[in-house]
Design a protein around this motif. Structure first.
Motif, short mmCIF file in Angstrom:
data_model
loop_
_atom_site.label_atom_id
_atom_site.label_comp_id
_atom_site.label_asym_id
_atom_site.label_seq_id
_atom_site.Cartn_x
_atom_site.Cartn_y
_atom_site.Cartn_z
N TRP A 4 0.84 -1.20 0.00
CA TRP A 4 0.00 0.00 0.00
C TRP A 4 0.88 1.25 0.00
O TRP A 4 0.66 2.19 -0.76
N ILE A 8 1.32 4.17 -3.22
CA ILE A 8 1.08 5.61 -3.17
C ILE A 8 2.38 6.41 -3.08
O ILE A 8 2.39 7.59 -2.81
N GLU A 52 -2.98 8.66 0.70
CA GLU A 52 -3.61 8.21 -0.54
C GLU A 52 -4.63 9.24 -1.03
O GLU A 52 -4.70 9.54 -2.22
#
Length: 75
Positions: A4, A8, A52
């Motif tokens: 994750w 980003i 994000e």
């Protein structure tokens, strides 16, 4: 967390700063060397969500619950 974070384009140091935890904590979590408490998981998830949202301008991600569940299980 690492997938994750990388998706980003956030460094481990930047994630640690945003979450208010040590860089070592992020590293240990990403390499399964540490089992965090719920408060730490929440800080990291919130920091990832905010980062994000800033980068995509589409709002919070749909991932936090799945990430939190995996971390709690120690996966």
């Amino acid at each position: 967390i690492i997938r994750w974070r990388r998706a980003i384009r956030l460094s481990g140091a930047e994630l640690a700063r945003r979450a208010g935890v040590r860089v070592e904590t992020i590293s240990r979590l990403e390499h399964a060397k540490h089992r965090p408490n719920v408060a730490t998981v929440d800080k990291i998830v919130q920091a990832l969500q905010r980062a994000e949202a800033e980068r995509t301008a589409s709002g919070p991600a749909a991932k936090p619950k799945a990430v939190r569940r995996k971390l709690r299980k120690g996966e």
